[in-house]
Design a protein around this motif. Structure first.
Motif, PDB file in Angstrom:
ATOM      1  N   THR A 243       0.818  -1.209   0.000  1.00  0.00           N
ATOM      2  CA  THR A 243       0.000   0.000   0.000  1.00  0.00           C
ATOM      3  C   THR A 243       0.856   1.265   0.000  1.00  0.00           C
ATOM      4  O   THR A 243       0.330   2.367   0.152  1.00  0.00           O
ATOM      5  CB  THR A 243      -0.933   0.035   1.228  1.00  0.00           C
ATOM      6  OG1 THR A 243      -0.145  -0.028   2.426  1.00  0.00           O
ATOM      7  CG2 THR A 243      -1.914  -1.129   1.199  1.00  0.00           C
ATOM      8  N   GLY A 244       2.168   1.107  -0.146  1.00  0.00           N
ATOM      9  CA  GLY A 244       3.070   2.241  -0.138  1.00  0.00           C
ATOM     10  C   GLY A 244       3.147   2.933  -1.486  1.00  0.00           C
ATOM     11  O   GLY A 244       2.334   2.691  -2.384  1.00  0.00           O
ATOM     12  N   HIS A 245       4.166   3.752  -1.652  1.00  0.00           N
ATOM     13  CA  HIS A 245       4.278   4.553  -2.867  1.00  0.00           C
ATOM     14  C   HIS A 245       5.351   3.995  -3.800  1.00  0.00           C
ATOM     15  O   HIS A 245       6.179   3.167  -3.416  1.00  0.00           O
ATOM     16  CB  HIS A 245       4.594   6.009  -2.521  1.00  0.00           C
ATOM     17  CG  HIS A 245       5.967   6.224  -1.973  1.00  0.00           C
ATOM     18  ND1 HIS A 245       6.289   6.029  -0.657  1.00  0.00           N
ATOM     19  CD2 HIS A 245       7.120   6.630  -2.580  1.00  0.00           C
ATOM     20  CE1 HIS A 245       7.564   6.288  -0.466  1.00  0.00           C
ATOM     21  NE2 HIS A 245       8.104   6.657  -1.619  1.00  0.00           N
ATOM     22  N   TYR A 246       5.306   4.480  -5.031  1.00  0.00           N
ATOM     23  CA  TYR A 246       6.280   4.168  -6.071  1.00  0.00           C
ATOM     24  C   TYR A 246       7.006   5.463  -6.450  1.00  0.00           C
ATOM     25  O   TYR A 246       6.465   6.560  -6.275  1.00  0.00           O
ATOM     26  CB  TYR A 246       5.593   3.595  -7.312  1.00  0.00           C
ATOM     27  CG  TYR A 246       4.859   2.292  -7.087  1.00  0.00           C
ATOM     28  CD1 TYR A 246       5.442   1.079  -7.438  1.00  0.00           C
ATOM     29  CD2 TYR A 246       3.575   2.270  -6.544  1.00  0.00           C
ATOM     30  CE1 TYR A 246       4.770  -0.119  -7.251  1.00  0.00           C
ATOM     31  CE2 TYR A 246       2.892   1.077  -6.348  1.00  0.00           C
ATOM     32  CZ  TYR A 246       3.502  -0.113  -6.706  1.00  0.00           C
ATOM     33  OH  TYR A 246       2.830  -1.306  -6.510  1.00  0.00           O
ATOM     34  N   SER A 247       8.217   5.326  -6.971  1.00  0.00           N
ATOM     35  CA  SER A 247       8.985   6.503  -7.377  1.00  0.00           C
ATOM     36  C   SER A 247       9.556   6.299  -8.767  1.00  0.00           C
ATOM     37  O   SER A 247      10.289   5.327  -9.009  1.00  0.00           O
ATOM     38  CB  SER A 247      10.114   6.765  -6.373  1.00  0.00           C
ATOM     39  OG  SER A 247      10.809   7.947  -6.703  1.00  0.00           O
TER      40      SER A 247
END
Length: 268
Positions: A243-247
């Motif tokens: 559920t975290g972010h992508y970069s």
């Protein structure tokens, strides 16, 4: 927050205020930045600037994180230089605390095909010290799996494959020490992207970093220019409960906006 909103940008050394303005205009909610050179350099942050950045992040719902320089050798053991690397990491942690950064990416360091065990010992000890310091300052460190260098290269990044990464995660058991999983680096080793996900899961992953390559050397290609199957990567990671972010770390800003729309379409 939906899948597209979780895809952020690595702004590198771009002045953070400019990166925040661009992010707000394009609906980007996650930004990495570095503080080694240029307008974001360590030591250039006064209280007024810190307050303004934090206010902009709150206004536009933007989450920020720091990215240390992989060229700084975390595995340094030489007198004086060793102390300097400790101070460098502490300075990053201090800045992360003052700006309320939600993650700080760190690295395992370098070895030069000699004194390898001593380098690993120095690296592990330093990252443990950094983690202890980060715990006391409410900062979360994320160890990035770095890229493979050819076997005959003199310089090699540590923590580039499963075996090496496992040494760090087995040794440093702290909620303030997680992983920044770089899919294009994992694509350069035999274990591959799925091998890393099999070995580590996603529980300690605080960021997933995106670029393409052909599995042979370290380049940051646009998605579709290499052989990484991004729809399969996203399905696998999201299916594991991430559920975290992508970069995004490829191309120019316009190309990243286009790629973000394409990524979102894969999960639509």
């Amino acid at each position: 927050m939906d899948f597209k909103d979780r895809i952020g940008n690595d702004s590198g050394g771009t002045r953070l205020e400019d990166a925040l303005e661009w992010a707000a205009a394009n609906g980007i909610h996650f930004l990495d930045f570095s503080a080694d050179l240029g307008p974001n350099v360590l030591g250039s942050w006064d209280d007024e600037r810190v307050t303004a950045v934090k206010a902009a992040c709150r206004e536009h719902d933007i989450h920020i994180g720091l990215h240390t320089l992989s060229g700084v050798n975390v595995a340094e053991f030489s007198p004086y230089l060793s102390d300097a690397v400790d101070l460098y990491l502490r300075a990053y942690i201090n800045l992360a605390e003052s700006l309320a950064c939600e993650w700080t990416i760190v690295h395992g360091g370098l070895h030069f095909s000699s004194n390898v065990d001593q380098r690993f010992e120095a690296s592990l000890a330093r990252l443990q010290r950094a983690t202890d310091y980060a715990e006391n300052h409410g900062v979360r460190l994320l160890l990035e799996n770095l890229n493979f260098e050819p076997d005959d290269a003199e310089v090699h990044y540590m923590a580039h494959n499963i075996e090496e990464c496992k040494r760090y995660f087995d040794a440093i058991q702290s909620p303030n020490f997680g992983m920044a999983f770089t899919v294009n680096h994992a694509n350069l080793v035999p274990e591959g992207i799925d091998g890393f996900l099999d070995a580590f899961g996603i529980d300690r992953t605080g960021e997933v970093r995106l670029a393409d390559n052909n599995g042979d050397k370290e380049v940051h290609l646009l998605p579709g220019e290499g052989n990484i199957d991004f729809p399969a990567v996203f399905r696998r990671i999201e299916g594991m409960g991430y559920t975290g972010h992508y970069s995004m770390a490829f191309g120019n800003l316009e190309q990243r906006i286009q790629a973000r729309d394409e990524f979102a379409g894969y999960m639509g």
